[in-house]
Scaffold this active site. Structure first.
Site, PDB file in Angstrom:
ATOM      1  N   CYS A 336     -43.523  -7.783 -20.025  1.00 42.32           N
ATOM      2  CA  CYS A 336     -44.490  -7.555 -18.955  1.00 42.32           C
ATOM      3  C   CYS A 336     -45.919  -7.538 -19.509  1.00 42.32           C
ATOM      4  O   CYS A 336     -46.421  -8.569 -19.923  1.00 42.32           O
ATOM      5  CB  CYS A 336     -44.149  -6.270 -18.197  1.00 42.32           C
ATOM      6  N   HIS A 441     -38.263  -6.594 -16.916  1.00 43.81           N
ATOM      7  CA  HIS A 441     -37.868  -5.251 -17.328  1.00 43.81           C
ATOM      8  C   HIS A 441     -36.349  -5.144 -17.229  1.00 43.81           C
ATOM      9  O   HIS A 441     -35.725  -5.763 -16.377  1.00 43.81           O
ATOM     10  CB  HIS A 441     -38.493  -4.200 -16.408  1.00 43.81           C
TER      11      HIS A 441
END
Length: 496
Positions: A336, A441
């Site tokens: 991310c 994630h």
């Protein structure tokens, strides 16, 4: 409602364990946290965002995460500014002064409407709601228009249990002091105490418990022992007992950098649990860049303020240490915000996360990222291509950036993507195969994907086998068993 004498007193854990106990009895139970301030979050089935702790508590109830479980989520981007998420959607970013407002007349004063809307919907669908407070109910400066603790409890006429952490010391001062700072009606709302994380001989504690009950007129509903190696999804910041993995004597070294605004560090729980991995977090504000020496795999996690955290990383000399790590054969991963840092440039023209501007990134991957106000929230599944065979992978995305890969990828990281978007939007791998980054994630939660990443990084030990979900279930059962043994369940049941 479970309230605590301080942050990290055990509210999240106690709610999760009680949720599992009630669910075991076949009761329809759901978790509820009116307002959460945390950087660990989860994506709901309907594409919303809630605190990671409420997703854990939902799992304890046998439920999928839902935005009503956590109607207000605040994600700090700086010491004074936070993104405000209402019913799963990011509405705005506010300075603390605007959120609380003069004389408590800021946004917080109207947020109770969203809280009660979610609460009333849940009340119609479930037999029991287990509510978690936030921080402490005795924060004098935050009492006006409170929606997280006693303000909510009084609004819905909810009984309260107060929990304190004895492992930190001063447990009687915590409980008596908190009680003393509450109004008479709030004091009456507290039906008893739970003392958490006790180690030692309970007989030595008993005189203190007797005094506490006599002094306050309120019962001690239980003393919960310190549960060693209990690993459940953390609500927010790393605390000392979460930071390192188990000491297994493993020689394969994985290091995760921690910056001031690290988010979703729960991504790395599977690595911490792996018996063949020597795992540790490195706080870039305090650790030396030399601590990366000897690491096999270094990971850059997510961030709520990517450009500021990137600048901190550079200022502390970790950019040079990362280049040295890769030059000498180490592998590097970015997740991310860490993925964005691996690129060439990060632009924030509208000041989505902080002051508008542009930052030179680390230039490990051919990427350019532009931060935008609209947030991507999605559960994603596909296939991860790191070795000779692709393996199944699933996870979730939570980010404001749009990342563009420059040129044609010689090696795609993901072969299949179920969102209808190009697989390159999810992540990419360097031409030499030493570095990869992605927006996914939870990439390590699936055992096959975890094994594939470790094998790519040079690990030659045994496969992990157990998924994080299976481990979570085992830990929730262990927690529930402990609470059933050490809490006065008859008294607790009388409160429902």
């Amino acid at each position: 409602m479970i309230q605590g004498t301080a942050s990290d007193a055990g509210k999240t854990t106690l709610v999760a364990g009680l949720c599992r106990l009630l669910a075991r009895q076949g009761l329809k139970v759901a978790p509820f946290k009116p307002q959460n301030m945390a950087l660990n979050s989860a994506v709901t089935e309907d594409g919303g965002e809630i605190g990671r702790a409420q997703a854990l508590q939902a799992a304890a109830c046998g439920l999928k995460p839902h935005t009503d479980f956590n109607p207000i989520l605040l994600k700090p981007g700086s010491d004074t500014r936070a993104q405000v998420i209402v019913h799963g959607k990011a509405l705005t970013s506010l300075e603390a002064s605007a959120f609380f407002g003069p004389e408590g007349k800021g946004y917080k004063a109207i947020a109770i409407e969203a809280v009660l809307e979610s609460y009333n919907r849940l009340k119609q669908s479930f037999d029991y709601l287990l509510v978690e407070g936030a921080g402490s109910p005795a924060e004098i400066n935050l009492r006006e228009n409170d929606i997280a603790n006693m303000g909510f409890a009084e609004a819905v006429d909810c009984p309260v249990i107060l929990v304190a952490d004895i492992d930190k010391g001063g447990v009687f001062a915590q409980l008596v002091g908190t009680l003393a700072l509450l109004s008479e009606s709030e004091q009456a709302r507290i039906k008893g105490f739970v003392i958490n994380r006790f180690r030692g001989d309970i007989n030595l504690l008993q005189p203190g418990l007797d005094w506490l009950e006599a002094h306050t007129g309120k019962p001690v509903l239980g003393v919960v022992p310190y549960l060693h190696n209990l690993l459940l999804d953390a609500e927010d910041a790393l605390v000392p007992y979460q930071q390192a993995g188990a000491d297994s004597g493993a020689r394969f070294r994985v290091r995760v950098l921690v910056y001031p605004r690290t988010s979703n560090h729960t991504d790395f729980d599977p690595l911490r649990l792996h018996p063949g991995v020597d795992f540790d977090y490195l706080d870039i504000q305090h650790a030396s860049p030399d601590a990366l020496q000897g690491a096999d795999l270094v990971i850059l996690p997510g961030s709520k303020n990517v450009r500021a955290d990137l600048e901190c990383l550079k200022t502390k000399g970790f950019d040079c240490a990362l280049r040295k790590h890769v030059r000498y054969g180490g592998k590097l991963v970015g997740i991310c915000g860490g993925y964005q840092m691996l690129g060439i440039e990060i632009d924030d023209p509208d000041g989505v996360e902080d002051t508008p501007g542009s930052s030179d990134a680390l230039e490990f991957l051919p990427l350019i990222t532009e931060l935008e106000g609209s947030k991507v929230l999605a559960n994603v599944s596909g296939e991860l291509s790191l070795g000779e065979e692709a393996v199944a992978v699933k996870g979730y995305e939570i980010h404001c950036g749009r990342t563009t890969v420059l040129g044609q990828l010689s090696r795609p990281l993901f072969l299949v993507d179920d969102t209808g978007n190009p697989a390159s939007d999810r992540g990419c791998i360097s031409d030499d195969g030493a570095i990869f980054g992605c927006y996914l994630h939870g990439i390590f939660d699936t055992p096959a994907a975890l094994d594939a990443v470790l094998a790519w990084a040079g690990y030659r030990g045994a496969a992990r086998g157990t998924s994080l979900e299976e481990h979570r279930e085992q830990q929730l059962e262990r927690l529930a068993d402990t609470l059933a043994e050490h809490l006065d369940m008859a008294r607790l049941n009388s409160l429902f």
